[in-house]
Design an enzyme around this catalytic site. Sequence first.
Site, PDB file in Angstrom:
ATOM      1  N   SER A   7       0.840  -1.199   0.000  1.00 47.63           N
ATOM      2  CA  SER A   7       0.000   0.000   0.000  1.00 47.63           C
ATOM      3  C   SER A   7       0.873   1.246   0.000  1.00 47.63           C
ATOM      4  O   SER A   7       2.042   1.215   0.397  1.00 47.63           O
ATOM      5  CB  SER A   7      -0.955   0.007   1.193  1.00 47.63           C
ATOM      6  OG  SER A   7      -0.260  -0.184   2.420  1.00 47.63           O
ATOM      7  N   GLU A   9       0.798   5.630   0.760  1.00 45.95           N
ATOM      8  CA  GLU A   9       0.099   6.756   1.384  1.00 45.95           C
ATOM      9  C   GLU A   9       0.435   8.062   0.683  1.00 45.95           C
ATOM     10  O   GLU A   9       1.589   8.336   0.361  1.00 45.95           O
ATOM     11  CB  GLU A   9       0.507   6.854   2.858  1.00 45.95           C
ATOM     12  CG  GLU A   9      -0.146   8.014   3.597  1.00 45.95           C
ATOM     13  CD  GLU A   9       0.234   8.042   5.056  1.00 45.95           C
ATOM     14  OE1 GLU A   9      -0.109   7.073   5.770  1.00 45.95           O
ATOM     15  OE2 GLU A   9       0.893   9.003   5.494  1.00 45.95           O
ATOM     16  N   ASP A 100      -3.608  14.282  14.494  1.00 43.49           N
ATOM     17  CA  ASP A 100      -2.655  15.247  15.039  1.00 43.49           C
ATOM     18  C   ASP A 100      -3.396  16.429  15.643  1.00 43.49           C
ATOM     19  O   ASP A 100      -4.432  16.867  15.129  1.00 43.49           O
ATOM     20  CB  ASP A 100      -1.717  15.747  13.937  1.00 43.49           C
ATOM     21  CG  ASP A 100      -0.816  14.651  13.399  1.00 43.49           C
ATOM     22  OD1 ASP A 100      -0.519  13.711  14.169  1.00 43.49           O
ATOM     23  OD2 ASP A 100      -0.432  14.727  12.227  1.00 43.49           O
ATOM     24  N   PHE A 208      10.552  15.526  10.236  1.00 43.33           N
ATOM     25  CA  PHE A 208       9.452  14.580  10.416  1.00 43.33           C
ATOM     26  C   PHE A 208       9.729  13.645  11.590  1.00 43.33           C
ATOM     27  O   PHE A 208       8.849  13.366  12.411  1.00 43.33           O
ATOM     28  CB  PHE A 208       9.255  13.734   9.151  1.00 43.33           C
ATOM     29  CG  PHE A 208       8.617  14.459   8.009  1.00 43.33           C
ATOM     30  CD1 PHE A 208       8.078  15.720   8.153  1.00 43.33           C
ATOM     31  CD2 PHE A 208       8.554  13.862   6.753  1.00 43.33           C
ATOM     32  CE1 PHE A 208       7.477  16.387   7.094  1.00 43.33           C
ATOM     33  CE2 PHE A 208       7.957  14.512   5.676  1.00 43.33           C
ATOM     34  CZ  PHE A 208       7.423  15.784   5.850  1.00 43.33           C
ATOM     35  N   HIS A 258       3.900  -0.779   3.796  1.00 43.45           N
ATOM     36  CA  HIS A 258       3.098   0.429   3.574  1.00 43.45           C
ATOM     37  C   HIS A 258       4.067   1.596   3.399  1.00 43.45           C
ATOM     38  O   HIS A 258       4.776   1.960   4.339  1.00 43.45           O
ATOM     39  CB  HIS A 258       2.179   0.670   4.769  1.00 43.45           C
ATOM     40  CG  HIS A 258       1.330   1.906   4.648  1.00 43.45           C
ATOM     41  ND1 HIS A 258       0.268   1.986   3.778  1.00 43.45           N
ATOM     42  CD2 HIS A 258       1.399   3.118   5.279  1.00 43.45           C
ATOM     43  CE1 HIS A 258      -0.307   3.183   3.893  1.00 43.45           C
ATOM     44  NE2 HIS A 258       0.371   3.886   4.780  1.00 43.45           N
TER      45      HIS A 258
END
Length: 278
Positions: A7, A9, A100, A208, A258
């Site tokens: 997958s 994102e 978040d 990040f 992912h």
Amino acid sequence: MDNFRLSFEFFPTKTEEGTQKLHKTRDRLAELNPDFFSVTYGAGGSTRENTAGIVTDMNAKGVSTAPHLSCVGETRESIQDMLKRYADNDIERIVALRGDLPSGMAMASGELKHANELVALIKEEHGDRFHLEVAAYPEMHPQAPNFEADLLNFKRKVDAGADSALTQYFFNVDSYFYFLDRCDEMGIDIPIVPGIMPITNYTRLARFSDACGAEIPRWIRKQLEAYGDDSESIIKFGEEVITQMCEDLVDNDVPGLHFYTLNQADPCINVWKNLGLW
């Protein structure tokens, strides 16, 4: 590799140019026959409409696409409205998150405070209509008081009805397998798919990682720092590191991978080719 899941994102874009670029990225990654795409949700639901539009558009083009759905700042009614919208548009999967906190917010607002409450609400309203993904944190959620408390929070989401989980990205494979061992001890048996972050920009990666609590091992950090502004070397080194990490994961029979694409196709495609899974 039966039942192995792939997958990708994406994050919702703010401009027409960005949206066009995102769809090109989506089309290229669709060639890898992923099980699904997912689209993130801004802090406090700030990208709600944009996320919903991208998800329904992508889903209609043939690859199952899952919206991130968070409960921070939302009412039960607003969540129910969004769930109905997704059901009406044949969405099969949802990534259910607390979400978040918007800048300046110290604690969650809204009628639901935690992701397990959101999972329970979705199950209450729609039963097994949606496949529910939740988040897992092999290196602990940055706002959790300790690792044990974070494990219990994860178990609450599973007990509420989560079908599978996607982890925060990591670079220490041992942390992921230790997390699996602890989950096994607690009777958690849903698939927990490792999240993969390609390395293409050190400054952005460091920002990040500091925000989400993902540790960059010292040897990786020091090598990236040594390359300075040499982006070509950073990308080459990053591809080697991520390929080796994914090989270790696949060799140990993980349920899937992912990728956090940052809306870029090449880094993910190159790793997938290196794994010999094209």
